[in-house]
Design an enzyme around this catalytic site. Structure first.
Site, PDB file in Angstrom:
ATOM      1  N   GLU A 191      30.252  62.809  84.780  1.00 20.20           N
ATOM      2  CA  GLU A 191      31.428  63.445  85.401  1.00 20.20           C
ATOM      3  C   GLU A 191      31.295  63.466  86.921  1.00 20.20           C
ATOM      4  OE1 GLU A 191      31.932  66.843  82.062  1.00 20.20           O
ATOM      5  OE2 GLU A 191      33.483  66.774  83.613  1.00 20.20           O
ATOM      6  N   LYS A 205      39.001  70.646  87.699  1.00 19.10           N
ATOM      7  CA  LYS A 205      37.667  71.157  87.346  1.00 19.10           C
ATOM      8  C   LYS A 205      36.736  71.235  88.555  1.00 19.10           C
ATOM      9  CE  LYS A 205      34.050  70.260  83.870  1.00 19.10           C
ATOM     10  NZ  LYS A 205      33.744  69.356  82.698  1.00 19.10           N
ATOM     11  N   ASN A 219      39.204  65.862  86.964  1.00 24.00           N
ATOM     12  CA  ASN A 219      39.253  66.298  85.571  1.00 24.00           C
ATOM     13  C   ASN A 219      40.187  67.502  85.589  1.00 24.00           C
ATOM     14  OD1 ASN A 219      38.801  67.302  83.014  1.00 24.00           O
ATOM     15  ND2 ASN A 219      36.573  66.964  83.063  1.00 24.00           N
ATOM     16  N   ASN A 228      34.534  69.526  76.004  1.00 24.88           N
ATOM     17  CA  ASN A 228      33.865  68.471  75.231  1.00 24.88           C
ATOM     18  C   ASN A 228      32.376  68.747  75.427  1.00 24.88           C
ATOM     19  OD1 ASN A 228      35.770  65.554  74.904  1.00 24.88           O
ATOM     20  ND2 ASN A 228      36.587  67.296  76.021  1.00 24.88           N
ATOM     21  N   GLU A 265      39.907  69.691  76.695  1.00 22.97           N
ATOM     22  CA  GLU A 265      39.660  68.951  77.936  1.00 22.97           C
ATOM     23  C   GLU A 265      39.802  67.464  77.620  1.00 22.97           C
ATOM     24  OE1 GLU A 265      35.433  68.744  78.678  1.00 22.97           O
ATOM     25  OE2 GLU A 265      35.707  68.313  80.825  1.00 22.97           O
ATOM     26  N   CYS A 301      35.816  73.403  80.526  1.00 26.61           N
ATOM     27  CA  CYS A 301      34.492  73.105  80.006  1.00 26.61           C
ATOM     28  C   CYS A 301      33.316  73.760  80.736  1.00 26.61           C
ATOM     29  CB  CYS A 301      34.308  71.599  79.912  1.00 26.61           C
ATOM     30  SG  CYS A 301      33.059  71.191  78.688  1.00 26.61           S
TER      31      CYS A 301
HETATM   32  N1  ING Z   1      30.435  69.350  78.916  1.00 23.43           N
HETATM   33  C1  ING Z   1      29.320  70.158  78.769  1.00 23.43           C
HETATM   34  C2  ING Z   1      29.578  71.651  78.975  1.00 23.43           C
HETATM   35  O1  ING Z   1      29.339  72.242  80.013  1.00 23.43           O
HETATM   36  C3  ING Z   1      26.992  70.491  79.054  1.00 23.43           C
HETATM   37  C4  ING Z   1      28.161  69.702  79.584  1.00 23.43           C
HETATM   38  C5  ING Z   1      26.636  70.399  77.711  1.00 23.43           C
HETATM   39  C6  ING Z   1      26.293  71.317  79.903  1.00 23.43           C
HETATM   40  C7  ING Z   1      25.553  71.151  77.204  1.00 23.43           C
HETATM   41  C8  ING Z   1      25.217  72.072  79.425  1.00 23.43           C
HETATM   42  C9  ING Z   1      24.854  71.992  78.073  1.00 23.43           C
HETATM   43  O2  ING Z   1      29.967  72.234  77.981  1.00 23.43           O
HETATM   44  C10 ING Z   1      31.367  69.310  79.919  1.00 23.43           C
HETATM   45  N2  ING Z   1      32.338  68.388  79.764  1.00 23.43           N
HETATM   46  O3  ING Z   1      31.333  70.057  80.903  1.00 23.43           O
END
Ligand code: ING
Length: 304
Positions: free
Chosen positions: A147, A128, A111, A198, A47, A173
């Site tokens: 985001e 996204k 995104n 990410n 991503e 993601c």
């Molecule tokens: N990153 C993360 C994901 O869903 C996140 C945001 C991190 C959500 C950790 C929950 C826990 O993997 C993106 N870019 O969506």
């Protein structure tokens, strides 16, 4: 003749804020060349693979924010990647920040991911849908996850394209955490779901779950694959990027839910698997034969 497709998951290590797109592109081309040497016909990148993960910072100057977006694809900096794909006869999935104008001339920011064929044409585009994080500055967090501020929710649905000899879907993601994502693709008979991510190790709203990020990553990818009888390729932007630790765990999952290949570092690394798309039948024609076993009339709540 089985519909086998050799796929490379091309994990990227950190991209510095100051790193030019040309540098990220040359790193991707190097992995694409290594993958092609091993027979890969499709390479999956992360991503937002052209720049650092900029939603980690609160910015107010739209001109500064827009320096992280692409206004054309391919562009001068990304054309070499498309040319390498044609030279090598390899297709690819690329995640990037898309800035575009709609029919009414309004500027839109998404995104986005694209699926590009070995002839360099864009076969499918996805924007996204599940945007995680928050939209206002939250200084209590070690880093932001804006985001919801910088992107609009995707408006293209969950497309499945006939490509590479099978039915290929994409997501990005946070989408992978939502069973609805995989089911929307599964209901279109997807045989291969490609996605980049990410994912910070630290999740400010629930730090007690930080040690579970790698487990949750494979949990949702394996569940999505098995419950819809599809191959899944999940590719990380990994490592300590601008002081923020991102998980790795890049992997290729078989329709049975088994991990067929995975990366073991947090840097630029390819993981390759020979994916027989016909194996989706083992699941889609049996345990998860939707026509025979699924009970949609009982699931009304799902779409309330
Ligand atoms: N990153 C993360 C994901 O869903 C996140 C945001 C991190 C959500 C950790 C929950 C826990 O993997 C993106 N870019 O969506």
């Amino acid at each position: 003749m089985s519909r086998s497709l050799i796929i490379a998951a091309a994990q990227m290590g950190p991209i510095a804020r100051s790193e030019p797109r040309a540098s990220a592109v040359s790193r991707m081309i190097a992995m694409m060349e290594r993958a092609a040497k091993q027979g890969a016909k499709l390479v999956v990148f992360p991503e937002l693979a052209l720049t650092t993960f900029f939603p980690r910072w609160y910015m107010e100057d739209q001109a500064e924010i827009d320096t992280f977006f692409e206004t054309e694809m391919p562009s001068v900096e990304t054309r070499p990647l498309f040319e390498a794909a044609v030279r090598l006869g390899v297709g690819f999935y690329l995640g990037y920040a898309e800035k575009t104008k709609d029919g009414e001339g309004r500027t839109r920011r998404f995104n986005t991911s694209i699926l590009v064929g070995p002839d360099g044409t864009v076969l499918s585009t996805y924007r996204k849908i599940h945007l995680p994080g928050h939209s206002e500055h939250e200084p209590w967090r070690a880093f932001q996850h804006l985001e919801k501020r910088y992107f609009e929710g995707g408006d293209l649905g969950f497309p499945v394209a006939e490509a590479f000899g099978g039915r290929v879907g994409m997501c990005i993601c946070n989408d992978r955490r939502w069973p609805e994502t995989f089911r929307m693709l599964g209901l279109q008979q997807a045989e291969l779901v490609l996605l980049g991510y990410n994912t910070p190790v630290h999740y400010p709203p629930a730090p007690e779950h930080d040690h579970l990020q790698d487990f949750h990553n494979h949990l949702v990818l394996q569940a999505g694959a098995y419950q819809n009888g599809t191959w899944v390729v999940g590719v990380a932007k990994a490592g300590r990027e601008e002081g923020c630790d991102l998980i790795g765990g890049t992997c290729i999952i078989a329709p049975t839910g088994e991990i067929a290949a995975k990366c073991t570092t947090l840097g630029d690394e390819i993981a390759i698997a020979d994916c027989d798309l016909d194996r989706c039948r083992e699941i889609q024609d049996n345990i998860f034969n939707f026509k025979v076993h699924r009970q949609p009339e009982k699931y009304g709540l799902l779409c309330k």
